[in-house]
Design an enzyme around this catalytic site. Sequence first.
Site, short mmCIF file in Angstrom:
data_model
loop_
_atom_site.label_atom_id
_atom_site.label_comp_id
_atom_site.label_asym_id
_atom_site.label_seq_id
_atom_site.Cartn_x
_atom_site.Cartn_y
_atom_site.Cartn_z
CE LYS A 45 0.07 -31.74 -57.95
NZ LYS A 45 -0.22 -31.67 -56.51
N GLY B 80 -17.28 -29.81 -53.49
CA GLY B 80 -16.51 -31.03 -53.72
C GLY B 80 -16.29 -31.80 -52.44
CB VAL B 81 -18.13 -33.91 -50.35
CG1 VAL B 81 -18.45 -32.63 -49.63
CG2 VAL B 81 -19.28 -34.30 -51.28
N GLY B 82 -15.09 -35.07 -52.19
CA GLY B 82 -14.35 -36.28 -52.50
C GLY B 82 -13.41 -36.64 -51.38
CE LYS B 83 -7.79 -38.50 -53.58
NZ LYS B 83 -6.47 -39.01 -54.05
CB VAL B 84 -9.61 -33.06 -49.47
CG1 VAL B 84 -9.44 -31.92 -48.47
CG2 VAL B 84 -8.25 -33.64 -49.84
N GLY B 85 -12.72 -33.19 -49.22
CA GLY B 85 -13.95 -32.53 -48.78
C GLY B 85 -14.77 -33.37 -47.83
#
Length: 351
Positions: free
Chosen positions: A75, A175-180
């Site tokens: 990472k 969290g409803v960003g890219k994945v959510g």
Amino acid sequence: MTVFQGHEQVVFCADKASGLRAIIAIHSTALGPALGGTRFYPYADEDEALADVLELSRGMTYKNAMAGLDHGGGKAVIIGDPARDKSEVLLRAYGRFVQSLGGRYVTACDVGTYSPDMDYAARESRFVTGRTEAAGGAGDSSILTAFGVFQGMRAAAERVWGRPTLRGRRVGIQGVGKVGRRLADLLAEDGARLVICDVDPAATARVVAAHPMTTVVEGTAELLASELDVYAPCALGQALTDEVAATLDARIVCGGANNQLSHPGIEKVLAERGVLYAPDYVVNAGGVIQVADELEGFSMERARARAAGIFDTTRRIFELAERDAVPPAVAADRMAERRMSEVGQLRGIWL
């Protein structure tokens, strides 16, 4: 206190001209070159960044092992505010550091980085995935990350309720960003009832625009206080604290965030309370499956088929956990460590 956990190599990167400050951590190459994304985040200091990259890189070792990939875990973190500090020259400087490792580390997108950013890094390094489709890459890895989480959630639903569907279940997404956001789409299509929260009002508005029956709450505390069947942490890590584990009413925890357990032992508390935890690094492996496929010449059909296997992998983990009377997180660790040990032994065969 920062803890090294058998890491093979940790590289501190600095380029004064571009303002780059980054850390690359290679945890293991037992299964092959370390693969993991680049996080661009405004850490308070270098110690916080180091602690994060060490934990994240270790998680990637287990994630890649459970995903059946011939990759170890690595990472990288770039210290700074991506909205203010990100630039072409900084990303290209970062790409040169990745190249300097000679292929021991292969990078991709993570929080704060996107496919166009990887295009810049790839102009300086051969060891970059997650590039845009126009540049010959796999594009946005959140597509299969969300798909994999959904498959893991289906396996958990089958375990708890007897059927691999979330129809009629109340799923809380933190969290409803890219994945959510993509997970919300899949759940809505399956007939789930959505409860969501996010620090960005625009993010929740996008979900409501697509799925008007969605319930929006103010924050994580209100989300956890809601009547949920499933809790899906899809923001940053450490979502499952002692307090959350002791009070959570949901029957299932399954989400896209990395490192959800705030410390060892949380998984036992959840199990004792009858909460089924789908190990995060197992169910959120769709994205790394997607970017790993790019190294072979990307095929979404092939990558999606591999990511669909997360359903069966999660199901096997639950079966092993029941057989050995251990929490699913422990069962998953044992499966990953067995694969690393057995496949790693092949290095003793001279080719």
